[in-house]
Design a protein around this motif. Sequence first.
Motif, PDB file in Angstrom:
ATOM      1  N   ASP A  31       0.827  -1.050   0.040  1.00 15.02           N
ATOM      2  CA  ASP A  31      -0.002   0.231  -0.035  1.00 15.02           C
ATOM      3  C   ASP A  31       0.683   1.305  -0.103  1.00 15.02           C
ATOM      4  OD1 ASP A  31      -2.445   1.290   0.126  1.00 15.02           O
ATOM      5  OD2 ASP A  31      -2.070   1.733   2.327  1.00 15.02           O
ATOM      6  N   TRP A  32       0.644   2.104  -0.910  1.00 16.43           N
ATOM      7  CA  TRP A  32       1.323   3.435  -1.080  1.00 16.43           C
ATOM      8  C   TRP A  32       0.339   4.437  -0.592  1.00 16.43           C
ATOM      9  CZ3 TRP A  32       2.879   6.267  -5.978  1.00 16.43           C
ATOM     10  CH2 TRP A  32       3.686   7.591  -5.759  1.00 16.43           C
ATOM     11  N   ARG A  33       0.863   5.099   0.699  1.00 20.40           N
ATOM     12  CA  ARG A  33       0.104   6.147   1.460  1.00 20.40           C
ATOM     13  C   ARG A  33       0.437   7.311   0.959  1.00 20.40           C
ATOM     14  NH1 ARG A  33      -4.413   3.619   2.951  1.00 20.40           N
ATOM     15  NH2 ARG A  33      -4.663   5.197   4.176  1.00 20.40           N
ATOM     16  N   TYR A  34      -0.034   7.597  -0.457  1.00 28.33           N
ATOM     17  CA  TYR A  34       0.714   8.860  -0.851  1.00 28.33           C
ATOM     18  C   TYR A  34      -0.328  10.455  -0.830  1.00 28.33           C
ATOM     19  CZ  TYR A  34      -2.277   7.663  -4.717  1.00 28.33           C
ATOM     20  OH  TYR A  34      -3.502   7.274  -5.627  1.00 28.33           O
ATOM     21  N   ASP A  35       0.370  11.388  -0.784  1.00 28.12           N
ATOM     22  CA  ASP A  35      -0.434  12.715  -1.032  1.00 28.12           C
ATOM     23  C   ASP A  35      -0.072  13.127  -2.348  1.00 28.12           C
ATOM     24  OD1 ASP A  35      -1.856  14.708  -0.448  1.00 28.12           O
ATOM     25  OD2 ASP A  35      -0.643  15.626   0.939  1.00 28.12           O
ATOM     26  N   LEU A  36      -0.855  14.074  -3.006  1.00 24.93           N
ATOM     27  CA  LEU A  36      -0.622  14.518  -4.413  1.00 24.93           C
ATOM     28  C   LEU A  36      -0.877  16.163  -4.363  1.00 24.93           C
ATOM     29  CD1 LEU A  36      -3.763  15.684  -5.866  1.00 24.93           C
ATOM     30  CD2 LEU A  36      -4.162  13.154  -5.279  1.00 24.93           C
ATOM     31  N   SER A  37      -0.339  16.587  -5.538  1.00 22.45           N
ATOM     32  CA  SER A  37      -0.129  18.143  -5.833  1.00 22.45           C
ATOM     33  C   SER A  37       0.096  18.320  -7.185  1.00 22.45           C
ATOM     34  CB  SER A  37       0.678  18.807  -5.057  1.00 22.45           C
ATOM     35  OG  SER A  37       2.044  18.313  -5.234  1.00 22.45           O
ATOM     36  N   GLY A  38      -0.430  19.322  -7.679  1.00 21.40           N
ATOM     37  CA  GLY A  38       0.077  19.460  -9.209  1.00 21.40           C
ATOM     38  C   GLY A  38      -1.200  20.214  -9.862  1.00 21.40           C
ATOM     39  N   THR A  39      -1.092  20.396 -11.104  1.00 20.76           N
ATOM     40  CA  THR A  39      -2.054  21.052 -11.920  1.00 20.76           C
ATOM     41  C   THR A  39      -2.468  20.395 -13.163  1.00 20.76           C
ATOM     42  OG1 THR A  39      -0.326  22.394 -13.351  1.00 20.76           O
ATOM     43  CG2 THR A  39      -1.125  23.413 -11.308  1.00 20.76           C
ATOM     44  N   VAL A  40      -3.356  20.610 -13.824  1.00 19.64           N
ATOM     45  CA  VAL A  40      -3.854  20.070 -15.203  1.00 19.64           C
ATOM     46  C   VAL A  40      -4.422  21.095 -15.961  1.00 19.64           C
ATOM     47  CG1 VAL A  40      -6.044  19.551 -14.178  1.00 19.64           C
ATOM     48  CG2 VAL A  40      -5.287  18.416 -16.349  1.00 19.64           C
ATOM     49  N   THR A  41      -3.870  21.228 -17.318  1.00 17.19           N
ATOM     50  CA  THR A  41      -4.362  22.212 -18.316  1.00 17.19           C
ATOM     51  C   THR A  41      -5.185  21.640 -19.243  1.00 17.19           C
ATOM     52  OG1 THR A  41      -2.036  23.452 -17.952  1.00 17.19           O
ATOM     53  CG2 THR A  41      -3.562  23.999 -19.912  1.00 17.19           C
ATOM     54  N   ASP A  42      -6.381  22.276 -19.482  1.00 16.39           N
ATOM     55  CA  ASP A  42      -7.264  21.752 -20.301  1.00 16.39           C
ATOM     56  C   ASP A  42      -8.244  22.955 -20.936  1.00 16.39           C
ATOM     57  OD1 ASP A  42      -9.222  19.468 -21.390  1.00 16.39           O
ATOM     58  OD2 ASP A  42     -10.631  20.559 -20.294  1.00 16.39           O
ATOM     59  N   ARG A  43      -8.389  22.959 -22.306  1.00 13.16           N
ATOM     60  CA  ARG A  43      -9.018  23.906 -23.104  1.00 13.16           C
ATOM     61  C   ARG A  43      -8.586  25.425 -22.585  1.00 13.16           C
ATOM     62  NH1 ARG A  43     -14.856  21.160 -22.110  1.00 13.16           N
ATOM     63  NH2 ARG A  43     -14.023  21.154 -19.854  1.00 13.16           N
ATOM     64  N   GLY A  44      -7.303  25.589 -22.581  1.00 11.99           N
ATOM     65  CA  GLY A  44      -6.814  26.811 -22.186  1.00 11.99           C
ATOM     66  C   GLY A  44      -6.905  27.301 -20.613  1.00 11.99           C
ATOM     67  N   ARG A  45      -7.428  26.396 -19.768  1.00  8.58           N
ATOM     68  CA  ARG A  45      -7.475  26.824 -18.497  1.00  8.58           C
ATOM     69  C   ARG A  45      -6.607  25.926 -17.618  1.00  8.58           C
ATOM     70  NH1 ARG A  45     -12.718  27.289 -14.458  1.00  8.58           N
ATOM     71  NH2 ARG A  45     -11.577  27.835 -12.480  1.00  8.58           N
ATOM     72  N   THR A  46      -5.896  26.382 -16.700  1.00 10.62           N
ATOM     73  CA  THR A  46      -5.065  25.648 -15.608  1.00 10.62           C
ATOM     74  C   THR A  46      -5.987  25.551 -14.229  1.00 10.62           C
ATOM     75  OG1 THR A  46      -2.971  26.172 -16.872  1.00 10.62           O
ATOM     76  CG2 THR A  46      -2.928  25.238 -14.713  1.00 10.62           C
ATOM     77  N   TYR A  47      -6.066  24.113 -13.839  1.00 10.77           N
ATOM     78  CA  TYR A  47      -6.666  23.860 -12.669  1.00 10.77           C
ATOM     79  C   TYR A  47      -5.608  23.500 -11.834  1.00 10.77           C
ATOM     80  CZ  TYR A  47     -10.752  23.768 -15.963  1.00 10.77           C
ATOM     81  OH  TYR A  47     -11.724  23.988 -16.656  1.00 10.77           O
ATOM     82  N   ASP A  48      -5.762  23.725 -10.399  1.00 12.25           N
ATOM     83  CA  ASP A  48      -4.940  23.154  -9.386  1.00 12.25           C
ATOM     84  C   ASP A  48      -5.704  22.074  -9.044  1.00 12.25           C
ATOM     85  OD1 ASP A  48      -4.271  22.944  -6.231  1.00 12.25           O
ATOM     86  OD2 ASP A  48      -2.519  23.933  -7.260  1.00 12.25           O
ATOM     87  N   LEU A  49      -5.159  20.792  -8.726  1.00  9.09           N
ATOM     88  CA  LEU A  49      -5.755  19.661  -8.249  1.00  9.09           C
ATOM     89  C   LEU A  49      -6.358  19.686  -6.944  1.00  9.09           C
ATOM     90  CD1 LEU A  49      -3.081  16.911  -9.736  1.00  9.09           C
ATOM     91  CD2 LEU A  49      -5.525  17.472 -10.617  1.00  9.09           C
ATOM     92  N   ARG A  50      -5.624  20.343  -6.228  1.00  8.63           N
ATOM     93  CA  ARG A  50      -5.756  20.399  -4.842  1.00  8.63           C
ATOM     94  C   ARG A  50      -7.136  21.743  -4.625  1.00  8.63           C
ATOM     95  NH1 ARG A  50      -5.958  16.623  -0.982  1.00  8.63           N
ATOM     96  NH2 ARG A  50      -3.683  15.776  -0.493  1.00  8.63           N
ATOM     97  N   GLU A  51      -6.507  22.900  -5.081  1.00 10.03           N
ATOM     98  CA  GLU A  51      -7.566  24.081  -4.763  1.00 10.03           C
ATOM     99  C   GLU A  51      -8.646  24.258  -5.593  1.00 10.03           C
ATOM    100  OE1 GLU A  51      -5.099  27.680  -5.339  1.00 10.03           O
ATOM    101  OE2 GLU A  51      -3.821  27.195  -3.583  1.00 10.03           O
ATOM    102  N   ASP A  52      -8.857  23.613  -6.810  1.00  9.77           N
ATOM    103  CA  ASP A  52      -9.938  23.775  -7.843  1.00  9.77           C
ATOM    104  C   ASP A  52     -10.777  22.609  -7.601  1.00  9.77           C
ATOM    105  OD1 ASP A  52      -9.379  26.412  -9.061  1.00  9.77           O
ATOM    106  OD2 ASP A  52      -7.979  25.404 -10.312  1.00  9.77           O
ATOM    107  N   PHE A  53     -10.299  21.321  -7.438  1.00  9.80           N
ATOM    108  CA  PHE A  53     -10.996  20.123  -7.426  1.00  9.80           C
ATOM    109  C   PHE A  53     -11.055  19.564  -5.980  1.00  9.80           C
ATOM    110  CE2 PHE A  53      -9.187  19.971 -11.462  1.00  9.80           C
ATOM    111  CZ  PHE A  53     -10.250  20.321 -12.300  1.00  9.80           C
TER     112      PHE A  53
END
Length: 247
Positions: free
Chosen positions: A28-50
């Motif tokens: 079992d890998w007890r990981y945390d995540l962070s980062g961004t995804v860019t889609d259709r000209g907009r960049t989303y923050d994985l934590r803050e936006d979703f």
Amino acid sequence: MRKIALFLVLATITTQTPAAEFRASYGDWRYDLSGTVTDRGRTYDLREDFGAEPRGRRTWALEWDTPKGPWPDVAVGFTQIGAAGAQERSFTVFDLLGQPVGTETASLAATADFDDVEATLRYPFKLGTARAALGVSVKKIKGELVIEDSTASPPTSRQSYDETVPEVHAQLRVPFGKILALSTSAQGISAGGNRALEWKAMLEVRWLAPLLLEAGWQEKRYELNLDGRALDARFDGALLRAGWLWR
């Protein structure tokens, strides 16, 4: 007491890495995540936006350290990575002159599920009492990222990834007698606007052999670009595995 301590130190220093062994582990890998995804000209923050939280933590590994000779060490691994989250975010709406004219509320959601599969060939050599190895890994990253944004048209976007890349690989395993070993490895590549980097450090508990217990830390970083869409994600956390050791 001093004689016993000196004996233990000398035993550790003179211990040689086993000529050959096979390890199979699941955990079992007890990981945390962070980062961004860019889609259709907009960049989303994985934590803050979703408000994305990890899901899918299974991992297993098979490793064969070969005896002396021309054959390389062989390793195969699988890691399941995922995230999911949903929330509402308010943002400012601007007119054509760049003046704020009000706010709008967006319903945002994202789900991601990826399989990380790799096969490694590495050539070992002695480094003092340790077993070092250099080689190549072939990694396959396959999965889908679904983004839902109520302000976009259409509101649902699906990004599929199916990338296979070679990586430079290095490993070092240091034995401490017959009951413990410290294993560290790193691998990665950067090419064509894509990058995959990772490392891990594991303490192997061997005194119950053939039962093998492993505990440590692992980090993976992916930067993938595909048809104007981009994923920049980092996963890191404690890795716990149990399995079998044959010598």
